[in-house]
Design an enzyme around this catalytic site. Structure first.
Site, PDB file in Angstrom:
ATOM      1  N   ARG A   1       0.863  -1.185   0.000  1.00 26.78           N
ATOM      2  CA  ARG A   1       0.000   0.000   0.000  1.00 26.78           C
ATOM      3  C   ARG A   1       0.896   1.231   0.000  1.00 26.78           C
ATOM      4  NH1 ARG A   1      -2.196   1.196   5.496  1.00 26.78           N
ATOM      5  NH2 ARG A   1      -0.714   2.889   5.306  1.00 26.78           N
TER       6      ARG A   1
ATOM      7  N   HIS B   1      -3.624   4.636   4.488  1.00 26.85           N
ATOM      8  CA  HIS B   1      -4.740   3.689   4.595  1.00 26.85           C
ATOM      9  C   HIS B   1      -5.996   4.310   3.970  1.00 26.85           C
ATOM     10  CE1 HIS B   1      -7.617   0.847   6.118  1.00 26.85           C
ATOM     11  NE2 HIS B   1      -8.247   1.818   6.730  1.00 26.85           N
TER      12      HIS B   1
ATOM     13  N   TYR C   1       3.766   5.815  11.540  1.00 22.68           N
ATOM     14  CA  TYR C   1       4.041   4.440  11.959  1.00 22.68           C
ATOM     15  C   TYR C   1       4.913   3.632  10.995  1.00 22.68           C
ATOM     16  CZ  TYR C   1      -0.087   3.702   8.939  1.00 22.68           C
ATOM     17  OH  TYR C   1      -0.966   3.715   7.893  1.00 22.68           O
TER      18      TYR C   1
HETATM   19  C1  LIG Z   1     -15.472  -5.468  10.973  1.00 20.49           C
HETATM   20  C2  LIG Z   1     -14.570  -4.279  10.942  1.00 20.49           C
HETATM   21  N1  LIG Z   1     -13.640  -4.108  11.893  1.00 20.49           N
HETATM   22  C3  LIG Z   1     -12.805  -3.046  11.841  1.00 20.49           C
HETATM   23  C4  LIG Z   1     -12.907  -2.112  10.844  1.00 20.49           C
HETATM   24  C5  LIG Z   1     -11.965  -0.934  10.790  1.00 20.49           C
HETATM   25  N2  LIG Z   1     -10.985  -1.117   9.719  1.00 20.49           N
HETATM   26  C6  LIG Z   1     -11.148  -0.537   8.521  1.00 20.49           C
HETATM   27  S1  LIG Z   1      -9.927  -0.963   7.440  1.00 20.49           S
HETATM   28  C7  LIG Z   1      -9.165  -1.926   8.596  1.00 20.49           C
HETATM   29  C8  LIG Z   1      -7.886  -2.658   8.257  1.00 20.49           C
HETATM   30  C9  LIG Z   1      -8.019  -3.508   7.061  1.00 20.49           C
HETATM   31  O1  LIG Z   1      -6.765  -4.053   6.719  1.00 20.49           O
HETATM   32  P1  LIG Z   1      -6.630  -5.056   5.509  1.00 20.49           P
HETATM   33  O2  LIG Z   1      -7.611  -6.150   5.631  1.00 20.49           O
HETATM   34  O3  LIG Z   1      -5.193  -5.417   5.423  1.00 20.49           O
HETATM   35  O4  LIG Z   1      -7.074  -4.185   4.227  1.00 20.49           O
HETATM   36  P2  LIG Z   1      -6.378  -2.863   3.633  1.00 20.49           P
HETATM   37  O5  LIG Z   1      -7.023  -1.710   4.350  1.00 20.49           O
HETATM   38  O6  LIG Z   1      -4.925  -2.950   3.881  1.00 20.49           O
HETATM   39  O7  LIG Z   1      -6.730  -2.854   2.191  1.00 20.49           O
HETATM   40  C10 LIG Z   1      -9.872  -1.916   9.793  1.00 20.49           C
HETATM   41  C11 LIG Z   1      -9.460  -2.637  11.008  1.00 20.49           C
HETATM   42  C12 LIG Z   1     -13.917  -2.324   9.859  1.00 20.49           C
HETATM   43  N3  LIG Z   1     -14.069  -1.482   8.821  1.00 20.49           N
HETATM   44  N4  LIG Z   1     -14.715  -3.412   9.910  1.00 20.49           N
END
Ligand SMILES: Cc1ncc(C[n+]2csc(CCOP(=O)(O)OP(=O)(O)O)c2C)c(N)n1
Ligand SMILES: [Mg+2]
Length: 359
Positions: A253, A257, A266
């Protein structure tokens, strides 16, 4: 690749050299290769424009896919027209390949559309913000395909962080038990917001598939040719009744985020620099130029096409007409519902109170 934990399938080195792999290969026409380049450049242009528009206050939020274009375009271009994609909020490259208009992607993040596009028309679900939920939807859909005796495959997208989510693991169990025609496409972009993916344990993500009883494969997610080749094999496997595959696309990425995040808090700048050398677009460009498949004028032409698209996005976003606030109640139930009618009336009364104050 530099990271010794990685055993990813690769067909194109970061320098754009074509390499052979004992199990995977792909044979594309020059026009198809140029098409992959065009997809990736235009997706990046949509992404940078949307990020800028958020900064100008035109969008509430944006989740950039910068750096993940090869993983998204390669996998989505491997799909047949009738297959069905289940994306997360970051899959702008997937939705682009499914024929979704860029403005429809932005409309959701401007807060004026609940879903953005017609999922059945594009064979592409809405962006899922609830981490992992769409993986269950994808498996449920795939089981439905099975009941119908059809040959379509569901491709569910999710991140490295989502691999730790209950929904995703439950989806794996169901898919394995029913040998559902689904491809699990995990983009390991190294981060789940501020949590590094290597905090997830001592085995690589694709290896977890073994425990569920289906194959897992790791692919260089910045190599569009390898992603296409690996996804095609997984789709064929699912289509011919042999069940799911987990693909871990090892990528990065490159952006924040979301536009609400500041990754300099971080992670170290050097990490980004390392991955910049593995840029998915630059490596395909180097290959196309070296092979004489595309030249300077072609690259310029695509860049101009991108600028035109960005202009359309800017103008289009600013011209979007917000829906009436009370329309949010319209599709809660398919039939009239007393409680919803009450809430609608209450909100209209509340809004009208401002008109009185103004007059
Ligand atoms: C069920 C749930 N828990 C927490 C969140 C908050 N949240 C949004 S994105 C994220 C991290 C996602 O990481 P990843 O699966 O690696 O996907 P990326 O964002 O890197 O594409 C979190 C914890 C959410 N949207 N839904
Ligand atoms: Mg991630």
């Amino acid at each position: 690749m530099a990271d010794e934990r990685v055993s990813a399938v690769q067909l194109l080195t970061p320098e754009g050299q074509r390499v052979a792999h004992p199990e995977y290969d792909i044979n594309l026409t020059d026009a198809e290769l140029r098409g992959l380049y065009r997809d990736m450049v235009l997706v990046r242009r949509i992404d940078t424009e949307a990020t800028a528009l958020q900064r100008q206050g035109e969008l509430g939020l944006w989740a950039p896919c910068l750096g993940q274009e090869a993983a998204q375009v390669g996998s989505a271009r491997a799909m047949a027209p009738n297959d069905f994609a289940f994306p997360t909020f970051r899959e702008h490259g997937v939705t682009w390949c499914r024929g979704v208009a860029a403005l429809d992607m932005l409309a959701i993040l401007r807060g004026i559309s609940n879903g953005g596009w017609d999922p059945s028309l594009h064979r592409c679900g809405p962006y899922s913000i609830v981490i992992g939920a769409q993986v269950l939807h994808g498996v449920g859909y795939a089981m439905g395909v099975q009941f119908d005796g059809a040959e379509d495959v569901a491709v569910t997208y999710f991140g490295d962080g989502a691999m730790a989510q209950g929904d995703v693991n439950e989806a794996f169990v169901f898919a394995a038990s029913f040998s559902a025609p689904v491809v699990f496409f995990c983009q390991n972009n190294q981060w789940a917001i501020s949590q590094p993916s290597d905090r997830q344990g001592n085995i690589q993500l694709y290896e977890r598939a073994n425990g569920f009883g289906f194959p897992g494969v790791q692919v260089d997610g910045n190599d569009v040719l390898a992603v296409l080749a690996v996804t095609k094999v997984a789709l064929e496997r699912a289509r011919s009744g042999n069940g799911p595959t987990l693909i871990e696309a090892y990528t990065y990425r490159m952006g924040a985020h979301t536009t609400s995040d500041d990754p300099t808090r971080y992670r170290l700048a050097g990490e980004l620099e390392t991955w910049r050398l593995r840029d998915p677009i630059e490596r395909l460009k180097a290959y196309l130029a070296r092979q004489g498949i595309a030249d300077r004028s072609y690259f310029d032409q695509i860049e101009q096409e991108g600028e035109k698209l960005a202009e359309q996005i800017r103008d289009g976003v600013r011209a979007m007409v917000p829906p009436k606030p009370e329309s949010m109640f319209d599709d809660v139930y398919s039939e009239p519902h007393a409680r919803i009618d009450e809430q609608r009336a209450e909100m209209l009364e509340y809004l009208a109170s401002f008109e009185d104050a103004g007059g």
